[in-house]
Design a protein around this motif. Sequence first.
Motif, PDB file in Angstrom:
ATOM      1  N   SER A 246       2.699   1.748  -3.415  1.00  0.00           N
ATOM      2  CA  SER A 246       1.764   2.122  -4.481  1.00  0.00           C
ATOM      3  C   SER A 246       1.032   3.429  -4.162  1.00  0.00           C
ATOM      4  CB  SER A 246       0.745   1.011  -4.696  1.00  0.00           C
ATOM      5  OG  SER A 246      -0.138   0.919  -3.594  1.00  0.00           O
TER       6      SER A 246
ATOM      7  N   GLU B 277       0.835  -1.205   0.000  1.00  0.00           N
ATOM      8  CA  GLU B 277       0.000   0.000   0.000  1.00  0.00           C
ATOM      9  C   GLU B 277       0.869   1.254   0.000  1.00  0.00           C
ATOM     10  OE1 GLU B 277      -3.497   2.151   2.644  1.00  0.00           O
ATOM     11  OE2 GLU B 277      -3.085   0.032   2.955  1.00  0.00           O
TER      12      GLU B 277
ATOM     13  N   ILE C 186      -2.914   0.263  -4.073  1.00  0.00           N
ATOM     14  CA  ILE C 186      -3.129  -1.160  -3.793  1.00  0.00           C
ATOM     15  C   ILE C 186      -3.440  -1.311  -2.313  1.00  0.00           C
ATOM     16  CG2 ILE C 186      -2.068  -3.445  -3.712  1.00  0.00           C
ATOM     17  CD1 ILE C 186      -0.406  -2.603  -6.131  1.00  0.00           C
TER      18      ILE C 186
END
Length: 143
Positions: free
Chosen positions: A71, A68, A75
């Motif tokens: 990204s 996470e 994501i």
Amino acid sequence: MDRRVQHRPSLASFLIFDIQIETQYSIGMPNKGPAKADVLQGTLDLMVLQTLATLGPLHGYAIAARLEHVSTGAIQLNMGTLYPALMRLEQRGLLRGEWRVTDNNRRARFYHITAAGRRQPVTEKAEWDRMVSIMHALLRAQS
């Protein structure tokens, strides 16, 4: 009394005890916040292997948090997606899991990459690069 069920393309209808319940499915994007990226089939394994190869042993929540973060929030994996992937990678011999205690003094399963797991991203990256080249060529030819 005439009870007719009308079928509409975007509705799922269910008749339960003579009560009609309709559920409408939407494929639109919400107006709130940045869009969450869908993980393409086959890419999650590569992301997990690369994360563990780079950072060393991590538990599932830390892997999800790292993906996470990298990204920038695009994501966001739920554990129902991540843990089956971790189990699949472990069954294929690409990861090995062991129970340990976290920094918060909780038991968690930590995953580390095996020698076979270190070789796998090389193969998968080459295949990914090849597929990206094909898509670029197709998209350029179509425009």
